[in-house]
Design an enzyme around this catalytic site. Structure first.
Site, mmCIF file in Angstrom:
data_model
loop_
_atom_site.group_PDB
_atom_site.id
_atom_site.type_symbol
_atom_site.label_atom_id
_atom_site.label_comp_id
_atom_site.label_asym_id
_atom_site.label_seq_id
_atom_site.Cartn_x
_atom_site.Cartn_y
_atom_site.Cartn_z
ATOM 1 N N HIS A 234 0.809 -1.231 0.000
ATOM 2 C CA HIS A 234 0.000 0.000 0.000
ATOM 3 C C HIS A 234 0.842 1.281 0.000
ATOM 4 O O HIS A 234 0.652 2.171 -0.833
ATOM 5 C CB HIS A 234 -0.896 0.023 1.238
ATOM 6 C CG HIS A 234 -1.693 -1.211 1.454
ATOM 7 N ND1 HIS A 234 -2.892 -1.432 0.828
ATOM 8 C CD2 HIS A 234 -1.462 -2.305 2.232
ATOM 9 C CE1 HIS A 234 -3.383 -2.592 1.211
ATOM 10 N NE2 HIS A 234 -2.535 -3.156 2.061
ATOM 11 N N ASP A 235 1.737 1.376 0.987
ATOM 12 C CA ASP A 235 2.400 2.659 1.233
ATOM 13 C C ASP A 235 3.313 3.095 0.084
ATOM 14 O O ASP A 235 3.515 4.299 -0.134
ATOM 15 C CB ASP A 235 3.203 2.599 2.534
ATOM 16 C CG ASP A 235 2.301 2.459 3.747
ATOM 17 O OD1 ASP A 235 1.092 2.707 3.617
ATOM 18 O OD2 ASP A 235 2.816 2.089 4.822
HETATM 19 C C1 BDR Z 1 -2.043 0.532 5.782
HETATM 20 O O1 BDR Z 1 -2.118 -0.054 7.075
HETATM 21 C C2 BDR Z 1 -0.854 -0.452 7.497
HETATM 22 O O2 BDR Z 1 -0.912 -1.716 8.081
HETATM 23 C C3 BDR Z 1 0.056 -0.380 6.312
HETATM 24 O O3 BDR Z 1 1.379 -0.031 6.685
HETATM 25 C C4 BDR Z 1 -0.567 0.658 5.438
HETATM 26 O O4 BDR Z 1 -0.113 1.951 5.779
HETATM 27 C C5 BDR Z 1 -2.843 -0.321 4.826
HETATM 28 O O5 BDR Z 1 -4.177 -0.366 5.232
HETATM 29 CA CA CA Z 2 1.924 2.288 7.078
#
Ligand code: BDR
Ligand code: CA
Length: 308
Positions: A234-235
């Site tokens: 995601h990040d």
């Molecule tokens: C987000 O939640 C965290 O667990 C991850 O690092 C990311 O930022 C995804 O939902």
């Molecule tokens: Ca994160």
């Protein structure tokens, strides 16, 4: 060169996002990393950021710890996903240098004050530090060149059916940030869930020398890698957005964060029918997945040459 300040809670995908920033020295000028309690407790997110700074050879970028917990809520962690340390079973060499003095909120305010209109804030953890910065000095909203977040969704949650983790972990902070008066670039699960490390992607990471020692086990801990699917990093999407916004389709919207719902706390209620209201967000709705991986792996390849 885009000046960037990354607020994060490493976190496996945070680590992969930092690696993307570290490999983008020609395009991004990383002016600071701030940490927040999120995936794991603040001492661990900070320790991981410090270890990553040295492992990824990020030079003297300051790492400044911030808020340990949410503004009002009991702590929510994601150790089931990121492991007890936050980096799965990856053990990085112990860092030599410690964190900077002071608090992340002060660092954010003062760094933006020193270069109004120049610095893009990227937030990939709970929004506690950013909300406190806004409360402390509302002009950060004008001073920031942009705010890009990984968080939320207009279709679903991941921590529960309604809420994405970063929003759920501190819904009041998220509400403050969305109501602050800037246009939040929201890269939510709607797009980040397509940024998955498939076995084909993993094969492109394996030859990357020392960097592969981080990327490959981290990805494998984060989810089951297969030909069709794998863990979503995601990040890294938030950093990729800075490098090539054209990879994303983004649509203006009015986003409100649910803070009162019994089952929907942290939900990002997204209305694309703006009417005569002003949009407070630009919401990503699709990602060019092939372009994303070409950018990410290409950047990792350049970084790997540096790291040996
Ligand atoms: C987000 O939640 C965290 O667990 C991850 O690092 C990311 O930022 C995804 O939902
Ligand atoms: Ca994160």
């Amino acid at each position: 060169m885009k000046k960037v300040l990354i607020d994060c809670d490493p976190g496996i995908d945070d680590a992969l996002a930092l690696a993307l920033a570290a490999g983008s020295t020609g395009s991004l000028d990383l002016v600071g990393v701030t940490t927040v309690g999120g995936n794991v407790d603040l001492p661990l997110t900070t320790a991981n950021a410090l270890a990553l700074r040295e492992f990824l050879q990020m030079g003297d970028v300051p790492v400044t710890p911030g808020s340990a917990g949410a503004l009002m809520r009991r702590t929510v962690r994601a150790t089931a996903v990121h492991g007890l340390t936050g980096l799965g079973d990856v053990v990085l060499p112990a860092p030599v240098r410690g964190p900077s003095e002071g608090h992340a909120v002060d660092f954010i305010v003062e760094t933006l004050r020193s270069a109004p209109g120049e610095i893009t804030l990227v937030a990939v953890g709970p929004l506690t530090n950013i909300a406190l910065a806004v409360r402390r000095e509302p002009r950060v909203v004008e001073w920031a060149r942009d705010l890009v977040i990984m968080g939320g969704s207009y279709t679903r949650g991941n921590h529960n059916p309604a809420a994405e983790f970063n929003m759920l972990a501190d819904p009041e902070a998220a509400a403050i940030v969305f109501e602050a008066g800037w246009t939040v670039k929201m890269l939510g699960l709607d797009v980040t869930l397509s940024a998955v490390v498939t076995s084909a992607v993993l094969e492109r990471m394996r030859p990357l020398g020392r960097l592969a020692d981080l990327l490959v086990p981290a990805a494998q801990f984060y989810g089951v890698v297969s030909a069709e699917g794998g863990p979503a990093i995601h990040d890294a999407c938030a950093v990729a957005y800075l490098l090539d916004p054209g990879l994303f389709t983004c649509v203006p919207a009015v986003v409100n964060v649910e803070t009162a719902g019994q089952y929907t706390r942290g939900m990002t209620v997204t209305d694309f029918r703006i009417g005569d209201r002003e949009a407070n967000a630009l919401v990503a709705t699709s990602l060019d997945v092939k372009g994303f991986w070409d950018l990410v792996v290409g950047t990792y390849e350049r970084l790997a040459v540096r790291l040996g």
